[in-house]
Scaffold this active site. Sequence first.
Site, mmCIF file in Angstrom:
data_model
loop_
_atom_site.group_PDB
_atom_site.id
_atom_site.type_symbol
_atom_site.label_atom_id
_atom_site.label_comp_id
_atom_site.label_asym_id
_atom_site.label_seq_id
_atom_site.Cartn_x
_atom_site.Cartn_y
_atom_site.Cartn_z
ATOM 1 N N LEU A 140 0.865 -1.184 0.000
ATOM 2 C CA LEU A 140 0.000 0.000 0.000
ATOM 3 C C LEU A 140 0.901 1.234 0.000
ATOM 4 O O LEU A 140 1.023 1.940 0.989
ATOM 5 C CB LEU A 140 -0.936 -0.006 1.220
ATOM 6 C CG LEU A 140 -1.964 -1.147 1.278
ATOM 7 C CD1 LEU A 140 -2.749 -1.082 2.572
ATOM 8 C CD2 LEU A 140 -2.916 -1.112 0.069
ATOM 9 N N ARG B 230 9.341 -6.391 -11.172
ATOM 10 C CA ARG B 230 8.176 -7.277 -11.063
ATOM 11 C C ARG B 230 6.960 -6.364 -10.902
ATOM 12 O O ARG B 230 6.886 -5.573 -9.962
ATOM 13 C CB ARG B 230 8.336 -8.201 -9.852
ATOM 14 C CG ARG B 230 7.120 -9.115 -9.598
ATOM 15 C CD ARG B 230 6.270 -8.626 -8.438
ATOM 16 N NE ARG B 230 5.165 -9.533 -8.139
ATOM 17 C CZ ARG B 230 4.171 -9.239 -7.315
ATOM 18 N NH1 ARG B 230 4.126 -8.075 -6.691
ATOM 19 N NH2 ARG B 230 3.192 -10.098 -7.097
ATOM 20 N N PHE B 231 6.011 -6.447 -11.835
ATOM 21 C CA PHE B 231 4.843 -5.576 -11.814
ATOM 22 C C PHE B 231 3.721 -6.233 -11.018
ATOM 23 O O PHE B 231 3.167 -7.260 -11.412
ATOM 24 C CB PHE B 231 4.394 -5.254 -13.241
ATOM 25 C CG PHE B 231 5.344 -4.350 -13.975
ATOM 26 C CD1 PHE B 231 5.261 -2.972 -13.842
ATOM 27 C CD2 PHE B 231 6.351 -4.879 -14.776
ATOM 28 C CE1 PHE B 231 6.155 -2.131 -14.500
ATOM 29 C CE2 PHE B 231 7.245 -4.052 -15.434
ATOM 30 C CZ PHE B 231 7.141 -2.672 -15.300
ATOM 31 N N ASP B 232 3.398 -5.624 -9.882
ATOM 32 C CA ASP B 232 2.357 -6.120 -8.985
ATOM 33 C C ASP B 232 0.973 -5.857 -9.587
ATOM 34 O O ASP B 232 0.748 -4.851 -10.259
ATOM 35 C CB ASP B 232 2.484 -5.381 -7.642
ATOM 36 C CG ASP B 232 1.433 -5.797 -6.644
ATOM 37 O OD1 ASP B 232 1.459 -6.964 -6.202
ATOM 38 O OD2 ASP B 232 0.568 -4.948 -6.300
ATOM 39 N N GLU C 294 2.625 -9.852 -12.656
ATOM 40 C CA GLU C 294 1.729 -10.710 -11.878
ATOM 41 C C GLU C 294 0.319 -10.566 -12.458
ATOM 42 O O GLU C 294 -0.449 -9.713 -12.020
ATOM 43 C CB GLU C 294 1.743 -10.310 -10.394
ATOM 44 C CG GLU C 294 0.842 -11.184 -9.539
ATOM 45 C CD GLU C 294 0.331 -10.496 -8.280
ATOM 46 O OE1 GLU C 294 -0.003 -11.210 -7.318
ATOM 47 O OE2 GLU C 294 0.249 -9.249 -8.250
ATOM 48 N N GLN D 247 -4.394 -18.383 -22.013
ATOM 49 C CA GLN D 247 -4.517 -17.416 -23.109
ATOM 50 C C GLN D 247 -4.613 -15.986 -22.582
ATOM 51 O O GLN D 247 -4.055 -15.053 -23.177
ATOM 52 C CB GLN D 247 -5.742 -17.733 -23.963
ATOM 53 C CG GLN D 247 -5.832 -16.886 -25.233
ATOM 54 C CD GLN D 247 -4.695 -17.176 -26.195
ATOM 55 O OE1 GLN D 247 -4.510 -18.309 -26.609
ATOM 56 N NE2 GLN D 247 -3.935 -16.154 -26.547
ATOM 57 N N GLY E 287 3.820 -24.203 -22.049
ATOM 58 C CA GLY E 287 3.600 -25.019 -23.240
ATOM 59 C C GLY E 287 3.365 -24.218 -24.505
ATOM 60 O O GLY E 287 3.503 -24.745 -25.609
ATOM 61 N N TRP F 65 4.221 -20.417 -24.717
ATOM 62 C CA TRP F 65 5.168 -19.317 -24.903
ATOM 63 C C TRP F 65 6.238 -19.404 -23.809
ATOM 64 O O TRP F 65 6.308 -18.563 -22.918
ATOM 65 C CB TRP F 65 4.446 -17.973 -24.849
ATOM 66 C CG TRP F 65 5.154 -16.864 -25.575
ATOM 67 C CD1 TRP F 65 6.390 -16.905 -26.130
ATOM 68 C CD2 TRP F 65 4.643 -15.552 -25.810
ATOM 69 N NE1 TRP F 65 6.689 -15.689 -26.707
ATOM 70 C CE2 TRP F 65 5.632 -14.844 -26.527
ATOM 71 C CE3 TRP F 65 3.452 -14.901 -25.486
ATOM 72 C CZ2 TRP F 65 5.471 -13.514 -26.916
ATOM 73 C CZ3 TRP F 65 3.283 -13.585 -25.871
ATOM 74 C CH2 TRP F 65 4.272 -12.901 -26.585
ATOM 75 N N ASP G 195 1.839 -14.718 -1.477
ATOM 76 C CA ASP G 195 0.374 -14.716 -1.446
ATOM 77 C C ASP G 195 -0.191 -16.127 -1.388
ATOM 78 O O ASP G 195 -1.056 -16.434 -0.568
ATOM 79 C CB ASP G 195 -0.191 -14.032 -2.705
ATOM 80 C CG ASP G 195 0.026 -12.532 -2.717
ATOM 81 O OD1 ASP G 195 -0.054 -11.907 -1.640
ATOM 82 O OD2 ASP G 195 0.289 -11.976 -3.797
ATOM 83 N N GLN H 46 -0.148 -16.383 4.419
ATOM 84 C CA GLN H 46 -1.432 -16.058 3.786
ATOM 85 C C GLN H 46 -2.090 -17.327 3.242
ATOM 86 O O GLN H 46 -3.288 -17.515 3.397
ATOM 87 C CB GLN H 46 -1.227 -15.054 2.648
ATOM 88 C CG GLN H 46 -0.777 -13.689 3.124
ATOM 89 C CD GLN H 46 -1.070 -12.634 2.073
ATOM 90 O OE1 GLN H 46 -2.117 -12.003 2.084
ATOM 91 N NE2 GLN H 46 -0.135 -12.456 1.153
ATOM 92 N N LYS I 182 11.496 -38.175 -14.179
ATOM 93 C CA LYS I 182 10.331 -38.964 -13.764
ATOM 94 C C LYS I 182 9.827 -38.401 -12.440
ATOM 95 O O LYS I 182 10.613 -38.111 -11.536
ATOM 96 C CB LYS I 182 10.735 -40.428 -13.615
ATOM 97 C CG LYS I 182 9.752 -41.305 -12.842
ATOM 98 C CD LYS I 182 10.215 -41.563 -11.418
ATOM 99 C CE LYS I 182 9.111 -42.283 -10.654
ATOM 100 N NZ LYS I 182 9.455 -42.544 -9.244
#
Length: 413
Positions: A74, A189-191, A216, A237, A284, A286, A298, A303, A384
């Site tokens: 915040l 890293r974009f929250d 994220e 997608q 699978g 990109w 999170d 949490q 395996k």
Amino acid sequence: MSRYIELQTVEESTDLGAVLRKGKEILLQGFNWESHKYDWWENLEKKVPDIAKSGFTSVWLPPAINSFSPEGYLPQNLYLLSSSYGSEQQLKALLQKLKKYKVRAMADIVINHRIGTTQGHGGLYNRYDGIPLAWDEHAVTSCTGGLGNQSTGDNFHGVPNIDHSQHFVRKDIIGWLQWLRSVGFQDFRFDFARGYSAKYVKEYIEAAKPIFSVGEYWDSCNYSGSVLEYNQDSHRQRIINWIDATGQLSSAFDFTTKGILQEAVKGQFWRLRDPQGKPPGVMGWWPSRAVTFIDNHDTGSTQAHWPFPSNHIMEGYAYILTHPGTPTVFYDHFYDGDDSVHEQIVKLMEIRRSGEIHSRSSVRILEAKDNIYSAVVGDKICIKIGDDSWSPSDREWTLATSGQRYAIWQKKQ
């Protein structure tokens, strides 16, 4: 855009993509939800030699700025580097240590919302008087009590959401991001990336030039009641569409793979092969933009919104550390578990490097049944996972490591 087919020409189109092109990254999330209760920058500084020796290329740090909440999500004064994690001096000492050991520092960029300092329109705290970036109500979206435009994404409820469509806001954010780069942060890293249009992320990356970026983009997987559906194509997608809208400059956390993998390890390994015979997550479709993980602050930690089953952690790491994508290791598993988990993860990272696995490595899935998953990754690694016994039939493979419910072989030299 449907099912993204990866083209080398796309990769070559920007200097920002050098690290993405190489595909050799391994990330460490360097905190959990409770880290603010400790002298965190000092704690991490002591661990830098081990972080570097283990083979991590980047450490994602918690939000390093002044925040209304101790965890940092915040934000208020973006230019104040004193936080519950430590002083500005302690942060800069950590950044210097990381630089010395050639590990990049990833800043947690929380720019979907911002807590105001004074009351404005409607009696809400939607003005930022008395601190740097002293915006008025026009910097706040109209749907969260401001005088700006409608949000370009989903609302983060209960707090003023930033209106990125305002030119003055974007100009100020770009200046701040460039300042963070000068302080010593190299990756972003974009929250809560669902909260504003990905086209703004593209603009911010182009202006501040982080070496590596990840977003994220987290929404719910497809469930029938409480049962995870087999087909998660629409889920992956949506993440792929977000990546594409950043001009392909950012990667994204592969929440699809996480959701599928944590069900698969419970004796449902058939989930790990999609109808086309490929891995079923973003990985699978990109892989060079898929940042894989099994838990974060999170989903796990205290949490525990969507935790990976704790008795299957090593199967999870055996999968993501031997497969394409950019794997991320969670602090709690690496440093707060028992020593054997730390050692096993380091061993898997060594095998990833020696087996020349990268973010685009090929995957040939051999078995995907209830209690067994096996695959050849690249041309030097065979894996395996599961309760059933299995080993490759060819004599060219030699066992590289094994643990509870997993084994990995390397091709003999």
